[in-house]
Structures are given as C-alpha cells and as structure tokens.
Design an enzyme around this catalytic site. Structure first.
Site, short mmCIF file in Angstrom:
data_model
loop_
_atom_site.label_atom_id
_atom_site.label_comp_id
_atom_site.label_asym_id
_atom_site.label_seq_id
_atom_site.Cartn_x
_atom_site.Cartn_y
_atom_site.Cartn_z
CG ASP A 19 12.14 7.59 -5.03
OD1 ASP A 19 13.21 7.41 -4.42
OD2 ASP A 19 11.16 8.15 -4.52
CG ASP A 21 11.53 6.11 0.72
OD1 ASP A 21 11.37 4.91 0.94
OD2 ASP A 21 12.57 6.72 1.02
CG ASP A 125 7.62 10.61 -4.31
OD1 ASP A 125 8.82 10.31 -4.45
OD2 ASP A 125 7.06 10.62 -3.20
#
Length: 160
Positions: A19, A21, A125
């Site tokens: 990922d 961000d 996250d």
C-alpha cells in the site's frame, strides 16, 4: 523460487503488494505542505485536496525496503485513490516514478477492491477496501507486530 519470463530479469514466484498511504508514503507530510487556505478548505477531508498526494514524503526506510524486497518477491504497489480528488490518481503515479523509479511505474495498481487481487502478501495499514479479505497474508503495517519496515523485512526474509 523464480519463474521464467520473457523479461530480462527472473520473476520471483511469490507476489507482494504494498500500500502507499501510511505504508510507503507519509500522508501527513503532504497535508502539512498545503497552503493555509487549501488546508482550511479541506479540513474535513484532506485526502480530497488537489495535489496533496504529490507533496508527500516516503515513510522512513520504505524505499530501501522495497528495493530489497523487490529482489525476493514480485512486488506491486497497490493503493486506493479518493474518487473526489482526480489529481490523486496521477499524483500517485508521479510519486511512484519519482521515488521508486521507472521499474515501478507499470507496477502501480489503483483499486478500491484489494481483495480481488491474487498474491501471497499484502502490506497495508488499514483493513478497508478489501484488505482484511485479501486471500494471502495481510501484514498490518504500524501494528504491534509490524511497527516499521525493519519488522516487516525481518518477517518476510524467509518467506520467498
């Protein structure tokens, strides 16, 4: 283990998605660089501020870790871009080209359904956009088990 392809470099058999961000990219660093007027206008949804994704710094250790992991895994960048920020799509591509180089520009996948992709590992996250339903192992970046890139690399070093 590697599979043979038409590419000049052997491709590892295990696929790793990463990922952007909060994993590769420090989202707050971009928000902090917005001018005061833009920051105020998008205070409720800074992800929709035009150009914000172009202003972000890499998470410490992320670029080096991705380059090392790219030698062990078939690595793709898998991110979601907000629908209400058309510049986010191109900003994410430009960020990848600037920080990860030409190799990764065609390894960027933007999707709101991460569970549709097939692979062995996903470093993310958040448990949104299908992350928690991903068929492989979800490595939750920033969690107690995986607080940083050192912990992620330590876990993955014997998984190739």
């Amino acid at each position: 283990m590697y599979k043979i392809t038409k590419n000049t470099r052997p491709v590892p058999e295990k696929r790793l998605y990463v990922d952007m961000d909060g994993v590769l990219v420090d989202f707050n660093s971009g928000v902090n660089r917005l001018n005061n007027m833009t920051r105020a206008a998008y205070a409720d949804a800074p992800k929709n501020a035009p150009g914000v994704f172009a202003l972000m710094d890499p998470i410490p250790g992320a670029i080096e870790a991705i380059n090392r992991l790219d030698k062990m895994f078939d690595v793709f960048i898998l991110s979601t871009a907000p629908w209400n920020n058309p510049s986010a799509w191109s900003d994410k591509l430009n960020w990848v080209k600037q920080h990860l180089g030409e190799r990764f520009k065609k390894r960027l996948i933007l999707s709101h359904h991460k569970d549709l992709l097939r692979g062995d590992f996903l470093i993310d996250d958040w448990d949104k956009h299908g992350t928690s339903d991903f068929q492989g192992k979800w490595i939750q970046f920033g969690s107690q088990e995986f607080p940083d890139w050192d912990a992620v690399e330590e876990y993955l070093k014997d998984k190739d």
